[in-house]
Structures are given as C-alpha cells and as structure tokens.
Motif scaffolding. Structure first.
Motif, PDB file in Angstrom:
ATOM      1  N   ALA A 170     -10.876   3.845   2.099  1.00  0.00           N
ATOM      2  CA  ALA A 170     -11.274   4.691   0.969  1.00  0.00           C
ATOM      3  C   ALA A 170     -11.110   6.186   1.246  1.00  0.00           C
ATOM      4  N   ASP A 171     -11.467   6.603   2.447  1.00  0.00           N
ATOM      5  CA  ASP A 171     -11.371   8.031   2.769  1.00  0.00           C
ATOM      6  C   ASP A 171      -9.934   8.523   2.695  1.00  0.00           C
ATOM      7  N   TYR A 172      -9.034   7.736   3.337  1.00  0.00           N
ATOM      8  CA  TYR A 172      -7.617   8.080   3.316  1.00  0.00           C
ATOM      9  C   TYR A 172      -7.091   8.084   1.886  1.00  0.00           C
ATOM     10  N   ALA A 173      -7.534   7.083   1.106  1.00  0.00           N
ATOM     11  CA  ALA A 173      -7.053   6.957  -0.264  1.00  0.00           C
ATOM     12  C   ALA A 173      -7.434   8.193  -1.069  1.00  0.00           C
ATOM     13  N   ARG A 174      -8.669   8.631  -0.922  1.00  0.00           N
ATOM     14  CA  ARG A 174      -9.128   9.809  -1.666  1.00  0.00           C
ATOM     15  C   ARG A 174      -8.327  11.033  -1.231  1.00  0.00           C
ATOM     16  N   ASP A 175      -8.086  11.086   0.052  1.00  0.00           N
ATOM     17  CA  ASP A 175      -7.311  12.169   0.643  1.00  0.00           C
ATOM     18  C   ASP A 175      -5.942  12.297  -0.031  1.00  0.00           C
ATOM     19  N   ILE A 176      -5.258  11.137  -0.127  1.00  0.00           N
ATOM     20  CA  ILE A 176      -3.925  11.131  -0.738  1.00  0.00           C
ATOM     21  C   ILE A 176      -4.008  11.541  -2.202  1.00  0.00           C
ATOM     22  N   MET A 177      -5.006  11.011  -2.914  1.00  0.00           N
ATOM     23  CA  MET A 177      -5.145  11.345  -4.334  1.00  0.00           C
ATOM     24  C   MET A 177      -5.380  12.841  -4.521  1.00  0.00           C
ATOM     25  N   ASP A 178      -6.177  13.426  -3.611  1.00  0.00           N
ATOM     26  CA  ASP A 178      -6.424  14.868  -3.698  1.00  0.00           C
ATOM     27  C   ASP A 178      -5.131  15.654  -3.525  1.00  0.00           C
ATOM     28  N   MET A 179      -4.290  15.141  -2.646  1.00  0.00           N
ATOM     29  CA  MET A 179      -2.992  15.795  -2.446  1.00  0.00           C
ATOM     30  C   MET A 179      -2.172  15.794  -3.735  1.00  0.00           C
ATOM     31  N   PHE A 180      -2.119  14.614  -4.380  1.00  0.00           N
ATOM     32  CA  PHE A 180      -1.350  14.537  -5.624  1.00  0.00           C
ATOM     33  C   PHE A 180      -1.916  15.494  -6.664  1.00  0.00           C
ATOM     34  N   LYS A 181      -3.248  15.592  -6.710  1.00  0.00           N
ATOM     35  CA  LYS A 181      -3.862  16.503  -7.682  1.00  0.00           C
ATOM     36  C   LYS A 181      -3.450  17.942  -7.400  1.00  0.00           C
ATOM     37  N   SER A 182      -3.399  18.274  -6.113  1.00  0.00           N
ATOM     38  CA  SER A 182      -3.037  19.662  -5.806  1.00  0.00           C
ATOM     39  C   SER A 182      -1.570  19.945  -6.161  1.00  0.00           C
ATOM     40  N   PHE A 183      -0.695  18.928  -6.002  1.00  0.00           N
ATOM     41  CA  PHE A 183       0.695  19.135  -6.442  1.00  0.00           C
ATOM     42  C   PHE A 183       0.748  19.352  -7.940  1.00  0.00           C
ATOM     43  N   ASN A 184      -0.067  18.552  -8.641  1.00  0.00           N
ATOM     44  CA  ASN A 184      -0.099  18.667 -10.098  1.00  0.00           C
ATOM     45  C   ASN A 184      -0.587  20.053 -10.527  1.00  0.00           C
ATOM     46  N   GLN A 185      -1.501  20.619  -9.748  1.00  0.00           N
ATOM     47  CA  GLN A 185      -2.046  21.927 -10.107  1.00  0.00           C
ATOM     48  C   GLN A 185      -0.993  23.030 -10.002  1.00  0.00           C
ATOM     49  N   VAL A 186       0.034  22.809  -9.162  1.00  0.00           N
ATOM     50  CA  VAL A 186       1.099  23.822  -9.107  1.00  0.00           C
ATOM     51  C   VAL A 186       2.255  23.469 -10.045  1.00  0.00           C
ATOM     52  N   GLY A 187       2.016  22.541 -10.983  1.00  0.00           N
ATOM     53  CA  GLY A 187       2.976  22.353 -12.059  1.00  0.00           C
ATOM     54  C   GLY A 187       3.848  21.115 -11.975  1.00  0.00           C
ATOM     55  N   VAL A 188       3.647  20.287 -10.958  1.00  0.00           N
ATOM     56  CA  VAL A 188       4.474  19.095 -10.823  1.00  0.00           C
ATOM     57  C   VAL A 188       3.947  17.992 -11.737  1.00  0.00           C
ATOM     58  N   THR A 189       4.847  17.318 -12.458  1.00  0.00           N
ATOM     59  CA  THR A 189       4.456  16.154 -13.244  1.00  0.00           C
ATOM     60  C   THR A 189       4.236  14.991 -12.288  1.00  0.00           C
ATOM     61  N   VAL A 190       3.059  14.331 -12.393  1.00  0.00           N
ATOM     62  CA  VAL A 190       2.738  13.282 -11.416  1.00  0.00           C
ATOM     63  C   VAL A 190       2.439  11.978 -12.135  1.00  0.00           C
ATOM     64  N   LEU A 191       3.080  10.897 -11.680  1.00  0.00           N
ATOM     65  CA  LEU A 191       2.829   9.569 -12.243  1.00  0.00           C
ATOM     66  C   LEU A 191       2.579   8.598 -11.097  1.00  0.00           C
ATOM     67  N   ILE A 192       1.378   8.003 -11.108  1.00  0.00           N
ATOM     68  CA  ILE A 192       0.986   7.139  -9.991  1.00  0.00           C
ATOM     69  C   ILE A 192       0.621   5.755 -10.498  1.00  0.00           C
ATOM     70  N   ALA A 193       1.202   4.722  -9.882  1.00  0.00           N
ATOM     71  CA  ALA A 193       0.815   3.353 -10.213  1.00  0.00           C
ATOM     72  C   ALA A 193      -0.201   2.874  -9.188  1.00  0.00           C
ATOM     73  N   THR A 194      -1.265   2.227  -9.671  1.00  0.00           N
ATOM     74  CA  THR A 194      -2.262   1.698  -8.735  1.00  0.00           C
ATOM     75  C   THR A 194      -3.016   0.536  -9.356  1.00  0.00           C
ATOM     76  N   HIS A 195      -3.397  -0.434  -8.522  1.00  0.00           N
ATOM     77  CA  HIS A 195      -4.272  -1.478  -9.051  1.00  0.00           C
ATOM     78  C   HIS A 195      -5.682  -1.260  -8.527  1.00  0.00           C
ATOM     79  N   ASP A 196      -5.856  -0.124  -7.844  1.00  0.00           N
ATOM     80  CA  ASP A 196      -7.123   0.194  -7.198  1.00  0.00           C
ATOM     81  C   ASP A 196      -8.035   0.902  -8.200  1.00  0.00           C
ATOM     82  N   SER A 197      -8.934   0.130  -8.819  1.00  0.00           N
ATOM     83  CA  SER A 197      -9.718   0.718  -9.908  1.00  0.00           C
ATOM     84  C   SER A 197     -10.731   1.742  -9.387  1.00  0.00           C
ATOM     85  N   GLU A 198     -10.995   1.704  -8.091  1.00  0.00           N
ATOM     86  CA  GLU A 198     -11.934   2.685  -7.533  1.00  0.00           C
ATOM     87  C   GLU A 198     -11.432   4.113  -7.724  1.00  0.00           C
TER      88      GLU A 198
END
Ligand SMILES: Nc1ncnc2c1ncn2[C@@H]1O[C@H](COP(=O)(O)OP(=O)(O)O)[C@@H](O)[C@H]1O
Ligand SMILES: [Mg+2]
Lengths: 217, 290
Positions: A170-198
């Motif tokens: 879970a910790d690593y997963a949140r870490d990765i998601m935070d990274m994607f969010k930060s990319f999105n904040q600098v203008g990148v369009t982000v599309l993520i597939a996941t079955h992890d409802s958490e």
C-alpha cells in the motif's frame, strides 16, 4: 486529448473485449479506469497506443485518428505517449541509466542533453542514487519507478499506465499514485487503469468503470 | 557503432562466422589468382610469334632466294628457317612411315616453306604481318601458329566459368550464414526490440544496426579471404622462386591487385548487408509489442 467514439474491439478469436465505448479526456486531465480483471482495461489502453487496432469506431489522440494511422506513423504517435505497461519489459542487460536513456536514443537526442534529462527523470522517481545499478538488484517498487522514469523521460503530453501499483504494498502504491498526480499538476494528461479499489478511496479524479467491455455510467 | 559492439559481444561466434565466410571466399579468390597466373603463361606462349609461309609449288629457286633475302631484310622478322620441299618430303616420309609412298610420287607435292619469328608481340601486329606477307606473289599461304594458345585460352575461359559458378554458390552460402546469424540476434534481442517499438522506434532505426552488422561481418570475412589468398600465394611464390632459380628463370606469381582486393571486400560487405536485410525483413515484423 484522448477521445473514444463508439469504439468496438473484437479479438481474432471472436471475443468482444470492448463494446461501444465512448468518452473524452481533455488535455491536462487525469482519470482512472477501473473494473474487474478481464473487463477490458488493458485493451482500452492498447488501443490508445496503437498496439491493438479497433474493430470499429474512432479513437482520436492528439488530433490523430489512431485507428486508421498507417504503420509508418505509429512510432511518432508513441513518442508523444509515456507508456507504463503491466509486463514491465525492463532490459536487464544494461544499467538503470541506460534503460531510461533508450527512448531518447530512439528519438535522436544528443548525448549531453540526454544525460541531463535521464537524471531529471530518475530524480523525479527518486532513483538517482541507483543510476549505475543493474535493474535486477532493484526491488519491485523500484522497478516500477524505473518504468515510470522511462515513460516520462521524453516529456510526453500523455501518460498511460496499466496497473502500475499491482503487486506493490500500500505504501509503495500510494507513492506511485502521488507521482502521477504531480505529473498531472505540471500539465500532463494521465490515464491509469487499476482494479485496486483502495486507490479510489480519496480520488478526486474522474473514474471510468468498465464492466465486461462496456463503460458504466 | 552498435553493430561493432554486437560483433564484439559474442567474440567466438563472430570469429567463427567470419572465418567461415573468409575460407569460403578464399577459394574462388585463390582460383582466380591461379587463372591470372596461367593467363600470364599463356600470354608468353602466344607471344612466341611464329608464322609458317608456304610458297607456291612452281616457285623457282631464284625466286625462293629472293623471298629469303627479302625476309632477312624485313624489319618485323627476327629469325628465319627454310624448309625445302625435299626436306619436307623426307620428313613426311619419316614421320608417317610412308617413305615408299613418298618416293613413289612423280613430282614432289609439297611446297617450299619458311618458318619465321616476328619481332612484334601484340597479336594485331602479327595479323598485319600475316596480311602483308600474304600479298607477296610467291607466297601461297601464311599460317599463324597460335592454335595452342587459342586452346589454352578456351581452357582459361572454362576456368573462369568455374570461378564464377563457385562464387555464386559461395555467395549464397554467405547470404545464408548472415541470414542465420542475424536471425539469432533478433531472437536474443527480442525484448529490446519490443521495448524500442513501444517507445517509438521506427523500423528503420531497428533495422539499421543489423544491416551494418551484416556488412561489417561480410567485410571482415572478405578480409580473412584476402589474408588467406595472399599468404597462400606468397608461400607458393617462395617455393616457386627456389625452383625457378635452378632454371635461371625470373618469374613472379600474380598477386591480387588493390582493385581485386577492394572489389572482394565491397562484394562480401554488400552480400552481408543483403543477407542481414533479408533476415530483418522476414523476422522483424513478428516482434510487435503486445
Ligand atoms: N489477444 C487477445 N486475444 C483474445 N482475447 C483477448 C486478448 N487480449 C485480451 N483478451 C480478452 O479480452 C478480455 C479483456 O482483457 P483485458 O483488456 O486484458 O482486461 P483487463 O485488463 O481489464 O483485465 C479478457 O477476457 C481477455 O481474455
Ligand atoms: Mg489488464
């Protein structure tokens, strides 16, 4: 910008993996695709990168109709996409640095500015101290971050990730998601597939849900 | 220089395929060199420029003497040998064992003849001399004694055809060797090719290092072939020199010229390129990201 309109994908064995899928993602947006295993998430992402072709309907990525793109143009479509796929396809015969360098070599970057970009990408995923390491010595989470670094090193306008947090705790997963969010904040369009409802728990992003190949509303 | 790196990546395999190519190509190259030598020999013989002059049957003795002196003063002629019709008949009798028949002739049916050696070498000048002498009123027929050289020439032609056929066969072998080496490379590099395509590599980008590799390997094989033939000719040359020394002959074996060597290298390099191209074309499309 990514837009699907009445997209249908039937695999050669006759299986309908996507049925009448329509949606649009504005540039700079971030969205999650969820659904059970086998719902068609991977198929949808493959269609965007022209790894698979739609049976019918149109897919527009950055103004180009991906479904009818001639094969000679596909490499140039992919240079504008950052792809993180499930089977990571890390090259174990070269260092972490060289793995991240590969996309820049392919698009013909000169060596000096390439090195700077590779280090910047490794820095963003906090792997800078491992640049000389062999990928085999990295942990699962670090390997996943290596793939993210490789996807963003050429500064694509769209980032696509398929189950980037699967088999991470879970910790690593949140870490990765935070990274994607930060990319999105600098203008990148982000599309993520996941079955992890958490991951969805505190999600402010748009969420598309696939059920047996159909988009639920 | 990815190609060079790959060549050095599996040194044993590269060495092996390069030697195979080299040995295969040293064969036609060596035969070619030998043919060039034979040709030089043939050239020397065919330039022993002998002509036979047959005089008309009713030529008087004075006229024969006149022809002889004219031949002696001719600038284009070095040696003269006179064969009188009597000598000719005698020799005919001896060499055929039909002396009785020869004696039974009421009149000698054979003409007086001269065997001359021309001073000029090129065959067109011999032809000119032949034509000139043919016009003399006393002379019935002039024959150029180059039949032997012509026969050798025909054999050399056959040899050249053999070299050509051998080259074609071995070229196919080189294509196959390169094709297979590249096929194995593509298979072992499957992951790299797949990732490269995923991050936007064009087919040309992926193809290029394989083509360079094929050309490089072919050229290296060609270089080995050159080395083998050069070593071979030098070895034979040494022995030949000792032998020829005994006979007081100064004779130099033909070495492949710079032009020959360059064409061999260029040829084997382009064959390697072609083999790699065929291999890449038939295997690369199978590797697509999934
Ligand atoms: N190449 C293929 N050929 C046939 N069926 C396939 C192929 N790829 C995927 N499928 C099927 O399509 C469905 C959706 O697969 P996928 O898009 O991978 O789902 P998800 O990523 O949501 O788990 C699955 O039932 C799968 O078996
Ligand atoms: Mg999937």
């Amino acid at each position: 910008m990514i837009s699907f309109s009445q997209v249908h994908k039937r695999y050669p064995n006759g299986f309908d993996a996507l049925k009448n899928v329509s949606f649009a993602l504005e540039s700079g947006e971030m969205a999650l695709i969820t659904g059970h295993s086998g719902a068609g998430k991977t198929t949808l992402l493959k269609l965007i990168a022209a790894i698979e072709r739609p049976t019918s309907g149109s897919i527009i990525v950055n103004g180009q109709n991906v479904g009818t793109l001639r094969s000679g143009a596909i490499p140039f479509l992919r240079r504008n996409l950052g792809l993180v796929f499930q089977d990571q396809k890390i090259l174990f015969d070269r260092s972490v640095f060289d793995n991240v360098l590969l996309p820049l070599q392919i698009s013909g970057f000169d060596a000096r500015s390439s090195a700077a970009r590779v280090r910047a990408a490794l820095d963003k995923v906090r792997l800078l101290d491992k640049e000389k390491a062999r990928p085999i010595t990295l942990s699962g989470g670090e390997q996943q971050r290596l793939c993210v670094a490789r996807a963003i090193v050429s500064r694509p306008s769209i980032l696509i990730a398929d189950e980037p947090t699967s088999n991470l705790d879970a910790d690593y997963a949140r870490d990765i998601m935070d990274m994607f969010k930060s990319f999105n904040q600098v203008g990148v369009t982000v599309l993520i597939a996941t079955h992890d409802s958490e991951l969805l728990g505190n999600a402010q992003q748009r969420v598309f849900t696939l059920r047996q190949g159909e988009l639920a509303t | 220089m990815l190609a060079l790196k790959r060549l050095l990546m599996s040194p044993l395999g590269s060495l092996l395929s390069i030697s195979v190519i080299g040995i295969a190509f040293s064969l036609p190259a060596g035969i070619y060199g030998m043919l060039e030598n034979l040709e030089a020999v043939a050239g020397q013989f065919s330039t022993t420029p002998q002509l036979s002059l047959f005089l008309k049957l009713n030529t008087s003795e004075e006229a024969v003497m006149d022809v002889k002196s004219r031949l002696e003063h001719h600038a284009g002629i070095t040696t003269i040998q006179f064969i009188s019709k009597e000598n000719a008949l005698q020799e005919f009798g001896q060499s055929t064992g039909l002396a009785d028949i020869a004696k039974s002739f009421e009149q000698n049916p054979l003409p007086d003849a001269f065997v001359i050696t021309a001073s000029s070498v090129p065959s067109y000048q011999l032809d000119e001399l032949q034509a000139e002498l043919q016009k003399w009123p006393e002379i019935e027929h002039v024959q150029l004694d180059s039949a032997w050289a012509k026969r050798l020439e025909a054999m050399l032609g056959l040899g050249r055809l053999a070299v050509l056929m051998l080259s074609v066969l071995l070229s196919v072998a080189l294509l196959v060797v390169t094709f297979n080496v590249i096929r194995l490379q593509i298979l072992t590099m499957r992951d790299e090719i797949e990732v490269s395509k995923l991050v936007g590599a064009t087919n040309g980008f992926i193809r290029r290092p394989f083509l360079y590799f094929g050309a490089l390997q072919g050229a290296a094989g060609g270089a080995v072939a050159l080395l083998i033939t050069t070593l071979g000719t030098n070895l034979i040359d040494e022995q030949l020199k000792n032998l020829m020394h005994l006979y007081d002959i100064n004779w130099q074996l033909y070495q492949l010229s710079l032009g020959d060597s360059l064409s061999l290298l260029l040829f084997s390099a382009s064959l390697g390129w072609a083999g790699a191209w065929l291999s890449v074309e038939s295997h690369l499309w199978q590797i697509e990201p999934r």
